[in-house]
Design a protein around this motif. Structure first.
Motif, PDB file in Angstrom:
ATOM      1  N   ARG A 102      31.155  13.504   0.393  1.00 27.95           N
ATOM      2  CA  ARG A 102      31.279  13.462   1.854  1.00 27.95           C
ATOM      3  C   ARG A 102      31.962  14.718   2.380  1.00 27.95           C
ATOM      4  N   LYS A 103      32.997  15.163   1.669  1.00 27.04           N
ATOM      5  CA  LYS A 103      33.721  16.359   2.082  1.00 27.04           C
ATOM      6  C   LYS A 103      32.805  17.585   2.028  1.00 27.04           C
ATOM      7  N   LYS A 104      32.003  17.691   0.978  1.00 29.95           N
ATOM      8  CA  LYS A 104      31.071  18.819   0.860  1.00 29.95           C
ATOM      9  C   LYS A 104      30.036  18.776   1.979  1.00 29.95           C
ATOM     10  N   GLN A 105      29.512  17.582   2.284  1.00 33.58           N
ATOM     11  CA  GLN A 105      28.533  17.455   3.358  1.00 33.58           C
ATOM     12  C   GLN A 105      29.152  17.835   4.698  1.00 33.58           C
ATOM     13  N   LYS A 106      30.378  17.427   4.926  1.00 30.31           N
ATOM     14  CA  LYS A 106      31.056  17.760   6.177  1.00 30.31           C
ATOM     15  C   LYS A 106      31.275  19.265   6.274  1.00 30.31           C
ATOM     16  N   GLU A 107      31.664  19.896   5.186  1.00 29.96           N
ATOM     17  CA  GLU A 107      31.861  21.340   5.181  1.00 29.96           C
ATOM     18  C   GLU A 107      30.546  22.062   5.452  1.00 29.96           C
ATOM     19  N   GLU A 108      29.441  21.568   4.889  1.00 35.37           N
ATOM     20  CA  GLU A 108      28.141  22.186   5.127  1.00 35.37           C
ATOM     21  C   GLU A 108      27.752  22.065   6.599  1.00 35.37           C
ATOM     22  N   VAL A 109      28.021  20.909   7.193  1.00 37.79           N
ATOM     23  CA  VAL A 109      27.712  20.709   8.615  1.00 37.79           C
ATOM     24  C   VAL A 109      28.568  21.643   9.463  1.00 37.79           C
ATOM     25  N   ASP A 110      29.847  21.799   9.110  1.00 39.28           N
ATOM     26  CA  ASP A 110      30.723  22.693   9.849  1.00 39.28           C
ATOM     27  C   ASP A 110      30.248  24.135   9.760  1.00 39.28           C
ATOM     28  N   VAL A 111      29.815  24.561   8.589  1.00 36.35           N
ATOM     29  CA  VAL A 111      29.339  25.928   8.412  1.00 36.35           C
ATOM     30  C   VAL A 111      28.068  26.137   9.215  1.00 36.35           C
ATOM     31  N   VAL A 112      27.155  25.180   9.203  1.00 37.81           N
ATOM     32  CA  VAL A 112      25.923  25.282   9.979  1.00 37.81           C
ATOM     33  C   VAL A 112      26.241  25.302  11.461  1.00 37.81           C
ATOM     34  N   GLY A 113      27.188  24.471  11.916  1.00 41.27           N
ATOM     35  CA  GLY A 113      27.563  24.429  13.322  1.00 41.27           C
ATOM     36  C   GLY A 113      28.146  25.753  13.787  1.00 41.27           C
ATOM     37  N   ILE A 114      28.933  26.409  12.968  1.00 46.29           N
ATOM     38  CA  ILE A 114      29.524  27.694  13.336  1.00 46.29           C
ATOM     39  C   ILE A 114      28.449  28.767  13.390  1.00 46.29           C
ATOM     40  N   SER A 115      27.515  28.744  12.457  1.00 42.49           N
ATOM     41  CA  SER A 115      26.471  29.762  12.479  1.00 42.49           C
ATOM     42  C   SER A 115      25.498  29.556  13.639  1.00 42.49           C
ATOM     43  N   ASP A 116      25.357  28.319  14.113  1.00 43.53           N
ATOM     44  CA  ASP A 116      24.497  28.054  15.264  1.00 43.53           C
ATOM     45  C   ASP A 116      25.173  28.407  16.576  1.00 43.53           C
ATOM     46  N   GLY A 117      26.471  28.621  16.556  1.00 43.25           N
ATOM     47  CA  GLY A 117      27.199  28.989  17.758  1.00 43.25           C
ATOM     48  C   GLY A 117      28.021  27.863  18.336  1.00 43.25           C
ATOM     49  N   GLU A 118      27.962  26.678  17.778  1.00 49.28           N
ATOM     50  CA  GLU A 118      28.737  25.569  18.312  1.00 49.28           C
ATOM     51  C   GLU A 118      30.224  25.805  18.123  1.00 49.28           C
ATOM     52  N   GLY A 119      30.625  26.340  16.978  1.00 56.02           N
ATOM     53  CA  GLY A 119      32.033  26.597  16.713  1.00 56.02           C
ATOM     54  C   GLY A 119      32.572  27.721  17.561  1.00 56.02           C
ATOM     55  N   ALA A 120      31.745  28.694  17.894  1.00 58.59           N
ATOM     56  CA  ALA A 120      32.193  29.817  18.698  1.00 58.59           C
ATOM     57  C   ALA A 120      32.529  29.380  20.117  1.00 58.59           C
ATOM     58  N   ILE A 121      31.878  28.357  20.615  1.00 54.31           N
ATOM     59  CA  ILE A 121      32.152  27.873  21.970  1.00 54.31           C
ATOM     60  C   ILE A 121      33.585  27.371  22.051  1.00 54.31           C
ATOM     61  N   GLY A 122      34.021  26.619  21.057  1.00 56.73           N
ATOM     62  CA  GLY A 122      35.364  26.069  21.073  1.00 56.73           C
ATOM     63  C   GLY A 122      36.436  27.132  20.928  1.00 56.73           C
ATOM     64  N   LEU A 123      36.133  28.236  20.274  1.00 54.00           N
ATOM     65  CA  LEU A 123      37.138  29.253  20.041  1.00 54.00           C
ATOM     66  C   LEU A 123      37.255  30.254  21.181  1.00 54.00           C
ATOM     67  N   SER A 124      36.137  30.641  21.792  1.00 50.29           N
ATOM     68  CA  SER A 124      36.176  31.738  22.752  1.00 50.29           C
ATOM     69  C   SER A 124      36.095  31.292  24.203  1.00 50.29           C
ATOM     70  N   SER A 125      35.981  30.016  24.481  1.00 52.30           N
ATOM     71  CA  SER A 125      35.832  29.561  25.862  1.00 52.30           C
ATOM     72  C   SER A 125      37.176  29.544  26.571  1.00 52.30           C
ATOM     73  N   ASP A 126      37.132  29.364  27.889  1.00 49.69           N
ATOM     74  CA  ASP A 126      38.363  29.368  28.667  1.00 49.69           C
ATOM     75  C   ASP A 126      39.210  28.145  28.335  1.00 49.69           C
ATOM     76  N   PRO A 127      40.515  28.216  28.608  1.00 48.65           N
ATOM     77  CA  PRO A 127      41.430  27.130  28.228  1.00 48.65           C
ATOM     78  C   PRO A 127      41.119  25.799  28.892  1.00 48.65           C
ATOM     79  N   LYS A 128      40.565  25.798  30.120  1.00 48.89           N
ATOM     80  CA  LYS A 128      40.262  24.533  30.784  1.00 48.89           C
ATOM     81  C   LYS A 128      39.236  23.736  30.002  1.00 48.89           C
ATOM     82  N   SER A 129      38.159  24.390  29.582  1.00 54.89           N
ATOM     83  CA  SER A 129      37.131  23.651  28.857  1.00 54.89           C
ATOM     84  C   SER A 129      37.635  23.225  27.482  1.00 54.89           C
ATOM     85  N   ARG A 130      38.492  24.039  26.867  1.00 48.46           N
ATOM     86  CA  ARG A 130      39.071  23.664  25.569  1.00 48.46           C
ATOM     87  C   ARG A 130      39.941  22.426  25.751  1.00 48.46           C
ATOM     88  N   GLU A 131      40.744  22.437  26.815  1.00 50.00           N
ATOM     89  CA  GLU A 131      41.590  21.286  27.111  1.00 50.00           C
ATOM     90  C   GLU A 131      40.740  20.061  27.408  1.00 50.00           C
TER      91      GLU A 131
END
Length: 85
Positions: A29-58
């Motif tokens: 399960r941990k490996k599958q979750k890590e694979e999903v996280d890596v795919v999500g970051i490469s698709d740009g989903e992870g970048a939204i959470g890191l580089s967006s303005d503080p209001k949307s992060r909050e």
């Protein structure tokens, strides 16, 4: 307080096998979750959470934990109740 003799716990082969199977399940399960996280970051989903303005992060954090903040009133009467000056 009553004192009693210590009980003896014995580790059986079935217990060891059950532990190993549960551990393997958790690892897969941990490996599958890590694979999903890596795919999500490469698709740009992870970048939204890191580089967006503080209001949307909050807002994302509030949505995740289920917190719905109430808007703060700006008028003086709501701050002090019904007192007259």
């Amino acid at each position: 307080m009553l004192r009693r003799k210590p009980t003896r716990l014995e580790l059986k082969l079935d217990d060891i096998e059950e532990f190993e199977s549960i551990r393997k399940d958790l690892e897969t399960r941990k490996k599958q979750k890590e694979e999903v996280d890596v795919v999500g970051i490469s698709d740009g989903e992870g970048a939204i959470g890191l580089s967006s303005d503080p209001k949307s992060r909050e807002q994302m954090i509030n949505d995740r934990i289920g917190y719905k903040p109430q808007p703060k009133p700006n008028n003086r009467s709501s701050q002090f109740g019904s007192f007259e000056f």
